[in-house]
Design an enzyme around this catalytic site. Structure first.
Site: not given
Length: 280
Positions: A98, A120
């Protein structure tokens, strides 16, 4: 695209390819794919390995953007809550990639500029290891140095009270994020929540604390974990964009599997074409 913009994009690509080379092993089965412009190059790097490498892998997105990215690439897609069970527990992701809005010298992160911070964090904590990929502009000695605000996902009903609590904690001018230019009104997350962006002074690390500076908000000065603890206790706060604590390599020794938020490494594309790797 200007020459400066081209350099930035080239550096992101270099960092993404290096991160995939170092952390995506051919026997991995479940891979988290995050959100943001840098992660596009992570997917490119995976595709460059060819179907023989990735066809047995399943990719888990952090939101609608990364879900579309996985689908467009023709990769196997699985929602986080659709993972198979092993002994009644969802299988761990082998690795998650990420981006980040800011990374400090201890690999604490600010995330949430793209309003995907809750998912996330769910994907990062579901992974045995999390790897951050960014360009050099995201690297700072302390969080809230370059990226001035902490994204906070809140229940819309609670937003006025959360804003008041943030001001009382020393945040100057916290505000509900606008959906403009794409959407009139507030920025609405994939989870139907709003984002508040809360400015804070650069966040302290444990090494910054002293007898006269305890990091508990006096004069608006906060240590990361102390601030995170206070923010998460505000009624109506769903999740915060601070990724802190410990990483996946440390989790097993602490007996805290599936709780690690920090990356094991961050890869930064530098303007000179080099890749700087910040390891835990």
């Amino acid at each position: 695209m200007s020459s400066a913009d081209h350099l930035v994009e080239s550096s992101k690509k270099l960092a993404a390819y290096r991160a995939v080379d170092d952390h995506l092993l051919p026997d991995y089965k479940f891979v988290g794919i995050g959100s943001g412009s840098t992660v596009v190059y992570v997917v490119d790097a995976i595709l460059s390995r060819g179907p023989a490498f990735y066809s047995a892998m399943t990719f888990v997105p952090t939101g609608s953007q990364s879900r579309g990215l996985i689908q467009k690439a023709g990769l196997n897609l699985c929602r986080l809550d659709e993972r198979p069970l092993a002994d009644g527990t969802p299988v761990a992701l082998d690795v998650a990639f990420d981006g980040a809005d800011e990374v400090d010298q201890d690999l604490n992160l600010i995330k949430g500029g793209g309003a995907c911070l809750l998912q996330e964090k769910l994907v990062a904590t579901a992974a045995r290891k999390f790897v951050a990929v960014a360009d050099a502009r995201k690297q700072s000695p302390r969080l809230c140095t370059r990226w001035k605000t902490i994204p906070i996902e809140v229940l819309p009903l609670a937003a006025p009270d959360v804003l008041a609590r943030l001001r009382a904690m020393g945040s100057p001018g916290p505000a509900v994020r606008s959906g403009l230019p794409g959407k009139a009104g507030e920025c609405v997350t994939d989870n139907g929540m709003w984002i508040i962006d809360a400015p804070f002074s650069p966040l302290l690390l444990p090494e910054d604390l002293s007898a006269t500076e305890d990091g508990t908000g006096k004069n608006g000065s906060w240590e990361i974990e102390a601030l995170a603890d206070h923010l998460l206790k505000i009624p109506g706060v769903v999740e915060i964009g601070l990724f802190y604590g410990f990483n996946g390599n440390q989790a097993a020794g602490l007996g805290k599997e599936s709780q690690a938020q920090k990356p094991v490494a961050a890869y930064f594309g530098m303007p000179d074409g080099q890749v700087h790797v910040q390891n835990a």
